[in-house]
Design an enzyme around this catalytic site. Structure first.
Site, PDB file in Angstrom:
ATOM      1  CD  GLU A 163      -3.185  -0.872   2.039  1.00  0.00           C
ATOM      2  OE1 GLU A 163      -3.172   0.059   2.845  1.00  0.00           O
ATOM      3  OE2 GLU A 163      -4.161  -1.634   1.911  1.00  0.00           O
ATOM      4  CD  GLU A 358      -3.981  -5.640   3.679  1.00  0.00           C
ATOM      5  OE1 GLU A 358      -4.805  -4.740   3.927  1.00  0.00           O
ATOM      6  OE2 GLU A 358      -2.765  -5.512   3.864  1.00  0.00           O
TER       7      GLU A 358
HETATM    8  C1  GCO Z   1      -2.555  -2.329   4.849  1.00  0.00           C
HETATM    9  C2  GCO Z   1      -3.776  -2.057   5.575  1.00  0.00           C
HETATM   10  C3  GCO Z   1      -3.892  -2.890   6.815  1.00  0.00           C
HETATM   11  C4  GCO Z   1      -5.085  -2.405   7.574  1.00  0.00           C
HETATM   12  C5  GCO Z   1      -6.342  -2.837   6.866  1.00  0.00           C
HETATM   13  C6  GCO Z   1      -7.572  -2.284   7.496  1.00  0.00           C
HETATM   14  O1  GCO Z   1      -1.707  -1.509   4.831  1.00  0.00           O
HETATM   15  O2  GCO Z   1      -2.364  -3.353   4.260  1.00  0.00           O
HETATM   16  O3  GCO Z   1      -3.804  -0.723   5.926  1.00  0.00           O
HETATM   17  O4  GCO Z   1      -2.713  -2.825   7.539  1.00  0.00           O
HETATM   18  O5  GCO Z   1      -5.102  -2.875   8.853  1.00  0.00           O
HETATM   19  O6  GCO Z   1      -6.316  -2.391   5.565  1.00  0.00           O
HETATM   20  O7  GCO Z   1      -7.554  -0.896   7.431  1.00  0.00           O
END
Ligand code: GCO
Length: 453
Positions: A163, A358
């Site tokens: 991300e 995710e």
């Molecule tokens: C990421 C996400 C996770 C968060 C999830 C819920 O960076 O992959 O931010 O770490 O916990 O997306 O917000």
């Protein structure tokens, strides 16, 4: 179910969100350790100091994964645990922890998927400019080499960065995440360019020092777009909206193509180049060759999407959500279609095997009078989203795996422990793990006892 054979049913976590043990066994500090130690940044000043105490309980956690029938587990290595100063001296105790975790996973038949950077920028490197310092390309490359040398005999699958949209956008544009800065936009574009170059160098190092043929990718995020109707015009509008550069330059990082086009197509998108021109760093052909070092798999984190239709002016437009539209506890809209259209559009453009790295939701989970944790909303969400993902697989999108976010409740960044994303409930007072109803559901789905749609 019509997912491919050997479909990687998995769950995901990240180091700082679950490990705890931040001052143990020679770990160095990273920007989140520093940021959370200062009051006022995080919900009720929560920190990741203990988190899920996974550092000490990983065997119990792997046992849970095994009982759930997970085929794969995505976790991240804390850069500062293995290289306390980010570069140079290796912390063997940190290496030993990840070795033990990897061994435990493989002994239980669970495929490890390792993320190199889920936001733990070593504080020592931050002090030297962090992502602003072009040297980070080599720092990250050296770290990737270490990971390859120590772990790739057992780990085949790697994601470099997680991300970038968030850690640049929230960390350096809005300042809601560590290190909490509001930098000039010009700096943030420069950092982003270094992030992409660092990714490229890491791919080279992993490939070169890997002890077996590896599957390498990265794991960007983004709000997907889905069409209002099945008309070719609306579909085209959704596709355009997904890949277009945000017009509001302050929100530039919330962008699919700015990050993924360079990596997979070898160039930045034309519209972004024009729109953001005043802020851009020098971009050379050599940079672009490095950034587009070939990868094998495409990870994408997908939580929700925007509904789009073709406007009368021939431009995509957002369709307003109706009053009372379903949302999760954290306030994100429930839009299952994003798990059909997102992978479909991404596959058409980038032509790489896709992992959903995710997907998930937070619910208001609590322990009921019967001692159990009932989360019907999570089961409903997963059933809806996975039905759409299955539809994408049926339509020929090469989807290799799905990682539920998250295996267990954990430290949700600026929201601390106030949001619960896990399949497994964590009682932070005792560190007891309690299977939520959705964990049983997911187990049965993986076992083929539940069919979708
Ligand atoms: C990421 C996400 C996770 C968060 C999830 C819920 O960076 O992959 O931010 O770490 O916990 O997306 O917000």
């Amino acid at each position: 179910m019509s997912f491919r054979e050997n479909f990687m049913w998995g769950a995901a976590t990240s180091a700082y969100q679950i490990e705890g043990a931040v001052h143990e066994d020679g770990k160095g500090l990273h920007i989140w350790d520093v940021y959370t130690s200062e009051p006022g940044h995080i919900f009720e000043n929560h920190t990741g100091e203990v988190a899920c105490d996974h550092y000490h309980r990983f065997r119990e956690d792997v046992k849970i994964m095994k009982e759930m029938g997970l085929k794969a587990y995505r976790f991240s290595i804390d850069w500062s645990r293995v290289l306390p100063e980010g570069t140079g001296k290796v912390n063997e105790k940190g290496i030993a922890f990840y070795n033990a975790l990897i061994d435990e996973l493989t002994a239980n038949g669970i495929e490890p998927f390792v993320t190199l950077y889920h936001w733990e920028l070593p504080y020592e490197l931050y002090k030297r400019g962090g992502w602003m310092n072009p040297q980070i390309v080599e720092w990250f490359g050296d770290y990737a080499r270490l990971v390859a040398e120590r772990f790739s005999d057992r780990v085949k699958n790697f994601f470099t960065i997680n991300e970038p949209q968030c850690f640049i956008g929230l960390g350096f544009v809005t300042g809601e995440h560590a290190p909490g800065l509001k930098c000039p936009l010009k700096d943030t574009f420069e950092m982003a360019h270094n992030v992409l170059k660092a990714h490229g160098r890491a791919v080279q190092r992993l490939r070169h020092y890997g002890k077996q043929p590896l599957n390498i990718g990265f794991a960007p995020t983004g709000s997907m777009c889905y069409p209002k109707s099945d008309s070719p015009e609306d579909i085209e509008a959704a596709r355009q909206a997904l890949f277009e550069a945000p017009g509001d330059v302050k929100g530039w990082s919330w962008n699919v193509s700015w990050w993924s086009d360079p990596v997979l197509l070898g160039h930045y998108p034309e519209d972004g180049l024009a729109l953001y021109e005043p802020y851009l760093p020098r971009i050379t052909e050599e940079d672009m060759r490095l950034i587009s070092e070939p990868i094998d798999i495409y990870g994408q984190n997908i939580y929700n999407g925007r509904c789009i239709r073709m406007g009368e002016d021939g431009r995509p437009e957002d369709v307003k959500r109706y009053e009372g539209f379903a949302k999760t506890a954290i306030g994100w809209p429930v839009t299952p279609e994003c798990l059909y259209w997102g992978p479909k559009f991404l596959y058409e453009r980038y032509k790489k095997p896709i992992y959903i790295t995710e997907n998930g939701l937070s619910c208001h989970d609590t322990i009921s009078l019967d001692g159990k944790v009932h989360d019907p909303n999570r089961i409903d969400f997963l059933a809806r989203y996975l039905t759409q993902l299955q539809k994408a697989a049926d339509a020929g999108v090469d989807i290799r795996g799905y990682f539920q976010w998250s295996l267990m409740d954990n430290f949700e960044w600026a929201k601390g422990y106030s949001d619960r994303f896990g399949l497994v409930y964590v009682d932070y007072r005792t560190q007891e793990r309690i299977w939520k109803d959705s964990a049983y559901w997911y187990r049965d789905l993986i076992a083929g006892k539940i069919s979708l749609s």
